[in-house]
Structures are given as C-alpha cells and as structure tokens.
Enzyme design. Structure first.
Site, PDB file in Angstrom:
ATOM      1  NE  ARG A 278      29.446  33.364  44.435  1.00  0.00           N
ATOM      2  CZ  ARG A 278      29.095  32.561  43.451  1.00  0.00           C
ATOM      3  NH1 ARG A 278      29.291  31.268  43.557  1.00  0.00           N
ATOM      4  NH2 ARG A 278      28.566  33.024  42.351  1.00  0.00           N
ATOM      5  CB  ALA A 279      36.728  35.817  45.180  1.00  0.00           C
TER       6      ALA A 279
END
Ligand SMILES: [Zn+2]
Length: 693
Positions: A278-279
C-alpha cells in the site's frame, strides 16, 4: 513556481507539509485521505477551511440529495435514475464536519426498516457521506471516534462509494470524498491498523520560533479586527491557488510515472521497511499529484521525496511508544543524488547535509513563508525537531524506554533509555511483560473496547429490545407480530408491521478508565523494588493501550499526593510520567487514596458510562504522621465502590511480611495481587486462571 500554497495561517512549523498534503489529496483524492497530527491550537481546522474556500464551484443535479454530477450521474443513486442533461444547480464545494459522537446512521445514512416493512418501499435518509460527496469530509479528533466508524469512513474514501446493508436490504451511492482527519496525539493514538489506512499523514506543532509566533498572532489580530479586509488581502492568492488546483486536477492523469521513478519508490519503501504494497501505491499516486501540481510532465526525484515524507511515516513498523516522523537522512540516502535524465528546470537538486536535517528546506519555495526564520540563531536546530525522530526532549514519545528502538536503524538509535536525570533516585523500568487480565465486574454500557463485559453494538446476542439501534432480532420480531395478530380475524397469516420490529441486544467488551495510584515513597524499598514496580506499571499501560482504555496516574510520596496525569487516552503520556517518577520520602497513603477518589469523582461527571479499574500499587505502609495507617484504613473502609473495581498490587518485600496491603485490599473490597503474580505467566496466575476456566 512556488511549491507551497499560501494559506492565511500557515506560519506554523509543519504547516507547509499540511498545505502540501491537502493539495495532493485534492489533486488526487485516491491517495486516500490525510491524517493531521498536532497539538491543540495549531490552526488545523483553519487550514482545512481555507482549502475548502478555494475549491471551484460544482454543478449538481437539481433535487438530488446525493450530489450527483449532471455530466456523470451515479447510475445507482437512490434519488435516481437521472438522465444526462437533467436540470442542474451550482453549489460551492462542500466542507462537511463530522461531529464528535455522530452515530453510524448519521454517517452512513439510515435505512428505515419500519417504513420498509410497512410500505414495502426502501426509505433511505442520506448521511454525512452523501453530503460530503465531491467535497471534503473533516473529522476533528479522529482518534476519539470508535474504530468501526473510522473504518467505515476510510472504506468510503478508498472505494468512493458508501453502501448500507441491513438485514438483507442494501442501498449504495457514490461518495467520492477527500477525508481529512486531525488528532492530538496527547489524547491517544489511533490503532496502527487504522493509521496505515490513511493515505498521507503530517505532524504539525506550534512554532517554537518567536518571530513566527509573533506573525501568527499578528495575522490573527488582523483577522479579528477586520475579517473581510483580511480575506480580501488573500483573495488574489486564493484565486490563483484555486486555478492552479483545477489545472493540476486536469493534468494528473497524464503525468508519466517512469520505470526509473517506480524503481526509486520501491527502493524507498523497502528501505523504510513498511508492510505490504500500500505504501508504494500511495507514494506513487502522491508523487504524480505533486508533479502535476508542479506543472511537470513526469515524476521527478523531488516529487517522490515529498510524497514519501507524507506517505511513509505512519506506515513504519512501530511499537506503541515510538516517535512519529521519517528519518530524512535515510530518505536521501535511499533516493540517491541522481535524477532522471532531462530534469525539468524547476527541480533544484539541493545538496542535503546529512549532519543537519532540515525537513522544510529541501522543498523549493517552502521557505517563502518564513523568510525571517534563518536569522534566528537557534532556529535551524529547533526546526529540525518538528518531524524528525530526534524531537525535543519534553515530548512524551521519547520516554518509551525499550520501545523507542527502531529495528531497522540501529546506528540512528540515539535516544538512550538510560538518560541521566536531575533527580538522583529515579529507577528505570525494564522490558514490559504481559500482565494478568483484570476486568471490572458486572456488565457496563461504556464505549467499545477490549476490557470489561458490556452491552455494545455487536457481539453475542443476549436479548431483544424495541427501540434499539442494533440489527433486527428476527425471532423476537415474529413473536411480537404473532402476539399482536393473535385473536384477529384471519389469524394464521402473519402480518409484520413496523411496530413489531425488535432489535438485538448484544454483548461485547467496553474500555475502562485504568487509574493507577503508585506509592513512590521510601518505604517501597530499594531501587530494585521500584524498578519492578515501574516495569509492572509500564506493562499495565501497554495492556491498557491494547484494550483502548483511558489511563490516569496518581502518585504519592513525601508531603502529599498528586494527580500526576489526569485521565487521558495517551498511554505515552502516562508512560512518560511514570518513567520520570522519583521515589523516596514518607508515605502519605491516605492522601493517595483521597486523591484517587477525587479524580474518579470528576471523571464520573465527565464520562458517566465509563467504569473504572483502580490499580493501587503499594506495600500498605503509611508513614506520614502517627495515625497515618489508621487514616488510610478509614479511607479504605469508605472507598467509593459503585462502578469501580480495585486491585491492590502488593509491593511488600522481605521474608517477614506485615500483610498491610492485603488488609487494605480487604477493606476496599479489592482484589489483592502480589507484584510477583502480576505477570500473566507467573505460576500462581497460571494456576488461578486454570481453576477459573
Ligand atoms: Zn443523484
């Protein structure tokens, strides 16, 4: 081109980053919201309102309560179906504020099942998510919201839709919202699982630089004296900002994200050891938005740097008491010095000085708002603390002891847990352990959490009620309908009406107030004993953090007792307060009990549903005055018991024990636990828990 938008109150350390984060989420709402962490009085809400003021007006379908765009109406709109070219009206972009204590229904909208049962039609009343469609949803003190509400908001922000399902009936509508949450970390943290779901996060603190403080006050006074004139001086800047935002929104989809840029993003995310992908995705989206904002055609080093600073700090693997922020030296090492071939003229490749991290000076143009600050001799050093790990000593995050260590960066582990202190008698806690589980007896009605049993919105069904908010209790509803219909003509066919509706009463867990009263007198013995006491209390705080409790600390030693920490959600603050606690002197035990009782009285008024677990850590001696022990017993006899369960943690040492703490526990109706049995894995605890099970 300036990197930072000019908002009226932005002369605040960290506010530049906040302004950038707001811009990026406006340009690309799919970054997934912004979390602003900062102390009170840092003009967070003013910044959000100034952003709303520059957003362009929008067309909506006339009469649609869900804010459909006439050029692209939501096919599933509950007020639809609309056809393209329906009558449209113009409205300003919405800024919707979520009130503290808003119910689920108020947020998601409510499905009137009673009406649905009666008329066979679906009656849906739009909530705040519908109001905020195509606009900003502002949640002040998001850390005080119930977890499932935060979850729900983040879901809507990520999916761009809100779906309400109740007992097989489902309604859905578009909810493209820019979610902005603020929180004061001193009031307690968001759980990591929720933290991670915010796209970007920024940390802001009120400026410690006198000139900047003066400027903020000056602007504030100018605004109060003449709000319209003040707004007029910013009108041009706002118009420019609005136009630039609109242009960036148009451009963002065409910004190129090269293999080079993707590689850099992957390197940075891996280097900071963040979980999951997600980062990387958020960083890529934010970097593109920043490139669009900077009028670039492709993502450059600077875009990735800005994006990473906003997307990564809250995604690092952290322990409960870790400091926030991102290590900028590491960021620069990971990014390297190279930029993609053919850098745009805008992209000044500043040469970072690794010894002197200056978070705000790396972005071109960010200095414009505070040209006077470099003249102050100490400004660079006080600046450097605002978002880095090595913040100024007084912040509570520093004092987590072992928890301060960052796994991946041992060479940067400068926060020595054994920091020298002015007071000679300060014992240091050792590593926290898992403590026995303590609960308040009976069934409460407090805020959801993980400690004591309570009636909550979910959990095991234990009954039904008529005017509830829980899910429908089908058997009870049918029974009610049958009873009402019994004896009528045509009995045998069941007719269910709205009035028959019954709701489930469910039982789950609530959070409590854990008030810790610590005897820090000389009678608590040597430094070793106090070390054990501190370790036990820090362990209890870790447990309270995981159970979502509020915590407070009363200490007593020497001349009197002290409410060292009024009840708060901030376990960090409690840990800090305990870490620095000196010991020695006489034992005003009765005063300690009275101070605890007073604190509880105040809390009872503030939060009547919250039940209390008092944890009194003492050896039971009272040495301040000749009849001190009698007074302590007198107070213990009259200990307020309603809604309060107490545990006396017996810290008496030595082979010949007087059993004073046990006596006190009995008088208070409290459970008596020795320090040795406080841990979950002690032998006695293990046997006791087995015998209960
Ligand atoms: Zn509509």
């Amino acid at each position: 081109m300036d990197s930072v938008p000019q908002f009226p109150f932005s002369a605040i350390v960290g506010a530049d980053e906040m302004a950038i984060a707001l811009v990026l989420t406006t340009v690309a709402p799919d970054v997934g919201g912004v979390l602003v962490r900062g102390e009170k009085g840092t003009a967070k809400s003013t910044m959000v309102r100034s952003l709303a003021a520059v957003l362009p007006e929008q067309d909506v379908v006339d009469g649609c309560r869900f804010g459909c765009d006439p050029s692209e109406p939501d096919p599933q709109c509950p007020d639809g179906p609309h056809t393209r070219g329906d009558d449209a009206v113009q409205r300003p972009a919405r800024l919707v504020e979520l009130p503290i204590g808003a119910s689920d229904d108020r947020v998601t909208g409510s499905l009137d099942l009673g009406r649905a049962l009666g008329s066979g039609q679906t009656a849906f009343e739009p909530g705040l998510l519908a109001d905020a469609h195509r606009g900003l949803l502002y949640v002040d003190e998001v850390n005080l919201l119930q977890d499932h509400l935060v979850d729900l908001l983040l879901d809507a922000a990520a999916m761009g839709r809100n779906t309400v399902e109740r007992d097989g009936v489902s309604v859905t509508h578009a909810a493209r919202i820019m979610l902005i949450g603020t929180m004061n970390p001193e009031e307690g943290e968001l759980r990591p699982q929720l933290l991670d779901r915010f796209g970007l996060s920024v940390e802001i603190t009120a400026s410690r630089v006198p000139q900047e403080r003066v400027e903020i006050v000056r602007r504030r006074l100018a605004y109060d004296a003449d709000p319209e004139g003040f707004a007029a001086t910013y009108a041009d800047a706002q118009a420019t900002l609005g136009a630039r935002l609109a242009a960036a929104q148009q451009r963002v989809a065409d910004v190129e994200l090269s293999d080079w840029a993707l590689g850099k993003i992957a390197t940075v995310c891996a280097g900071f050891d963040v979980d999951g992908m997600r980062a990387d995705i958020v960083t890529a989206r934010a970097a593109r938005a920043h490139a669009a904002w900077q009028d670039r055609d492709s993502v450059a080093r600077e875009d990735i740097r800005v994006a990473a600073k906003l997307a990564l700090p809250h995604r690092r693997r952290r322990k409960p008491f870790d400091a926030p922020g991102l290590d900028e030296d590491l960021l620069d090492r990971l990014l390297g010095d190279d930029d993609e071939p053919d850098p745009t003229p805008d992209d000044t490749n500043d040469d970072p000085d690794p010894q002197q991290p200056q978070p705000d000076s790396q972005n071109d143009g960010e200095e414009t708002d505070r040209e006077d600050s470099p003249s102050g001799g100490d400004s660079s050093s006080s600046d450097s603390g605002d978002s880095g790990q090595d913040a100024a000593p007084p912040t509570p995050h520093q004092d987590g002891g072992e928890a301060d260590r960052s796994d991946q960066e041992q060479e940067l582990d400068t926060a020595a847990p054994e920091a020298p202190s002015a007071a000679p008698q300060v014992a240091q806690a050792e590593e926290a352990y898992r403590v026995r589980s303590f609960t308040v007896r009976g069934v409460g009605r407090g805020e959801a959490g993980r400690r004591s049993r309570a009636i909550t919105n979910w959990g095991a069904t234990i009954g039904s009620e008529r005017d509830g908010s829980g899910a429908v209790h089908l058997p009870a509803t049918i029974r009610a309908a049958a009873l009402r219909g019994a004896g009528r003509a045509g009995a045998g066919r069941l007719h269910v009406a709205g009035e028959d509706l019954r709701h489930k009463v469910t039982q789950g867990r609530e959070s409590n107030l854990v008030l810790i009263a610590v005897d820090a007198s000389g009678s608590m013995g040597a430094r070793e004993r106090m070390r054990e006491v501190k370790t036990a209390v820090i362990s209890l705080l870790t447990d309270a953090y995981q159970r979502r409790d509020r915590v407070g600390v009363v200490t007593f030693r020497g001349a009197g007792a002290d409410l060292a920490l009024p009840p708060t959600h901030s376990v960090e603050a409690a840990a800090a307060c305990l870490t620095d606690l000196p010991h020695g002197g006489r034992t005003p035990l009765a005063e300690g009990l009275l101070a605890a009782a007073r604190a509880l009285e105040v809390e009872r008024i503030r939060d009547p549903h919250r039940r209390v677990l008092l944890v009194l850590v003492t050896d039971g001696r009272a040495t301040s005055g000749p009849d001190a022990l009698e007074r302590a017993r007198w107070v213990a006899d009259r200990w307020p018991s309603t809604g309060v369960d107490a545990v006396v943690v017996d810290a008496e040492t030595g082979r010949f024990r007087m059993g004073l703490a046990a006596d006190l526990a009995e008088r208070m109706g409290a459970e008596h636990v020795t320090l040795e049995d406080f841990a979950a894995d002690s032998l006695v605890t293990a046997i006791r828990e087995r015998s209960v099970a």
